[in-house]
Design an enzyme around this catalytic site. Sequence first.
Site, PDB file in Angstrom:
ATOM      1  CG  HIS A  15       6.461  -9.087   2.750  1.00 27.24           C
ATOM      2  ND1 HIS A  15       6.089 -10.291   2.194  1.00 27.24           N
ATOM      3  CD2 HIS A  15       6.355  -8.173   1.760  1.00 27.24           C
ATOM      4  CE1 HIS A  15       5.767 -10.099   0.920  1.00 27.24           C
ATOM      5  NE2 HIS A  15       5.927  -8.824   0.629  1.00 27.24           N
ATOM      6  CE  LYS A  48       2.453  -8.223   3.142  1.00 27.43           C
ATOM      7  NZ  LYS A  48       1.735  -7.033   2.675  1.00 27.43           N
TER       8      LYS A  48
HETATM    9  P1  NAD Z   1       1.837   1.583   5.996  1.00 28.12           P
HETATM   10  O1  NAD Z   1       1.240   0.975   7.210  1.00 28.12           O
HETATM   11  O2  NAD Z   1       3.233   2.125   6.055  1.00 28.12           O
HETATM   12  O3  NAD Z   1       0.899   2.768   5.456  1.00 28.12           O
HETATM   13  C1  NAD Z   1      -0.487   2.698   5.393  1.00 28.12           C
HETATM   14  C2  NAD Z   1      -1.037   4.117   5.491  1.00 28.12           C
HETATM   15  O4  NAD Z   1      -2.450   4.057   5.327  1.00 28.12           O
HETATM   16  C3  NAD Z   1      -0.747   4.773   6.857  1.00 28.12           C
HETATM   17  O5  NAD Z   1      -0.281   6.095   6.680  1.00 28.12           O
HETATM   18  C4  NAD Z   1      -2.108   4.736   7.536  1.00 28.12           C
HETATM   19  O6  NAD Z   1      -2.288   5.805   8.456  1.00 28.12           O
HETATM   20  C5  NAD Z   1      -3.026   4.876   6.327  1.00 28.12           C
HETATM   21  N1  NAD Z   1      -4.397   4.482   6.624  1.00 28.12           N
HETATM   22  C6  NAD Z   1      -4.862   3.545   7.498  1.00 28.12           C
HETATM   23  N2  NAD Z   1      -6.193   3.530   7.528  1.00 28.12           N
HETATM   24  C7  NAD Z   1      -6.598   4.471   6.641  1.00 28.12           C
HETATM   25  C8  NAD Z   1      -7.876   4.935   6.242  1.00 28.12           C
HETATM   26  N3  NAD Z   1      -9.000   4.425   6.764  1.00 28.12           N
HETATM   27  N4  NAD Z   1      -7.923   5.910   5.309  1.00 28.12           N
HETATM   28  C9  NAD Z   1      -6.799   6.435   4.778  1.00 28.12           C
HETATM   29  N5  NAD Z   1      -5.552   6.055   5.148  1.00 28.12           N
HETATM   30  C10 NAD Z   1      -5.466   5.070   6.066  1.00 28.12           C
HETATM   31  O7  NAD Z   1       1.724   0.488   4.868  1.00 28.12           O
HETATM   32  P2  NAD Z   1       2.480   0.444   3.450  1.00 28.12           P
HETATM   33  O8  NAD Z   1       3.708  -0.401   3.561  1.00 28.12           O
HETATM   34  O9  NAD Z   1       2.585   1.829   2.881  1.00 28.12           O
HETATM   35  O10 NAD Z   1       1.446  -0.427   2.601  1.00 28.12           O
HETATM   36  C11 NAD Z   1       0.119   0.045   2.379  1.00 28.12           C
HETATM   37  C12 NAD Z   1      -0.671  -1.046   1.685  1.00 28.12           C
HETATM   38  O11 NAD Z   1      -0.105  -1.290   0.396  1.00 28.12           O
HETATM   39  C13 NAD Z   1      -0.639  -2.397   2.427  1.00 28.12           C
HETATM   40  O12 NAD Z   1      -1.881  -3.031   2.250  1.00 28.12           O
HETATM   41  C14 NAD Z   1       0.465  -3.152   1.707  1.00 28.12           C
HETATM   42  O13 NAD Z   1       0.342  -4.546   1.808  1.00 28.12           O
HETATM   43  C15 NAD Z   1       0.234  -2.673   0.302  1.00 28.12           C
HETATM   44  N6  NAD Z   1       1.385  -2.775  -0.617  1.00 28.12           N
HETATM   45  C16 NAD Z   1       1.088  -3.067  -1.894  1.00 28.12           C
HETATM   46  C17 NAD Z   1       2.096  -3.093  -2.840  1.00 28.12           C
HETATM   47  C18 NAD Z   1       1.733  -3.362  -4.276  1.00 28.12           C
HETATM   48  O14 NAD Z   1       2.612  -3.348  -5.160  1.00 28.12           O
HETATM   49  N7  NAD Z   1       0.433  -3.574  -4.570  1.00 28.12           N
HETATM   50  C19 NAD Z   1       3.426  -2.855  -2.470  1.00 28.12           C
HETATM   51  C20 NAD Z   1       3.693  -2.553  -1.131  1.00 28.12           C
HETATM   52  C21 NAD Z   1       2.654  -2.503  -0.206  1.00 28.12           C
END
Ligand code: NAD
Length: 245
Positions: free
Chosen positions: A133, A137
């Site tokens: 990744h 990440k």
């Molecule tokens: P990112 O770091 O770009 O975004 C995360 C967002 O969540 C940020 O804007 C952050 O400010 C916000 N955040 C943090 N704490 C928070 C809180 N307490 N309340 C509300 N918002 C909060 O990460 P990303 O790449 O967008 O990924 C987000 C999550 O999704 C990660 O856990 C990642 O592993 C997961 N993910 C899952 C899939 C899937 O298909 N299930 C795919 C990609 C990413």
Amino acid sequence: MPLSILLNGYQGRMGQAIAAAAPGAGVVIARRLDAGDALNAPAFAGVKAAVDFSSHEATAPFVRLAAENKVPVVIGTTGHTAAERKEITAFAKKIPIVWAGNYSVGVTLLNFLAQRAATVLNSGYNVEIVEMHHRDKKDAPSGTAEKLIEIVREARKLAAGSVVHGRHGLVGARPVDQIGVHALRGGDVVGDHTVIFAGNGERLELTHKASSRAIFASGALLAAQWVVLQKPGLYGMDDVLGLKS
Ligand code: NAD
């Protein structure tokens, strides 16, 4: 009529991908939350589903409020502790929850194929799981890799202690009942996963490579459309796609 949702983590990479995919998926993002915003009941008023792509510690409070307001949930966030997972799972008694570490159709099929391969190929075929990744990440291994580990462990009836994360030094011969897991990080890789079944004289490798977050976003929105029609319970993307036999 478009499905009206609340999106948690809207400023993140996935939040933005979901915003971009929403119009094409018949979804309107009626409310948005991110770190520092007040998490309260009014945020859930009038929305049909709530979608969480934020941070592991944010999911349980978010799902608790969704359950109190009877709003179905789609969880995309990964990296939860065992205690967080237990807490979140309990809310599935009150509302329908789709919870998948990976919302792509391809990975849902990868899970299915890995289960079949781990069952058909005997323990002489050593299993190693490799994921890669992007450099930012936060959790390792990925939620998708965790799911693949769980699938292989169940198929092979292996204990939790059989999983080894990376190897270093004089590790000795590889035990038959071991699952090796390797998390690579770098660049802007959206998400690669390979499950290797290495036997004597042959090796099977099942690989999925994601090149766009759009696949996760469209899958999560498909799950949102699906979850609003379900009874309370915990569901996976295989349920959404009708893959469970
Ligand atoms: P990112 O770091 O770009 O975004 C995360 C967002 O969540 C940020 O804007 C952050 O400010 C916000 N955040 C943090 N704490 C928070 C809180 N307490 N309340 C509300 N918002 C909060 O990460 P990303 O790449 O967008 O990924 C987000 C999550 O999704 C990660 O856990 C990642 O592993 C997961 N993910 C899952 C899939 C899937 O298909 N299930 C795919 C990609 C990413």
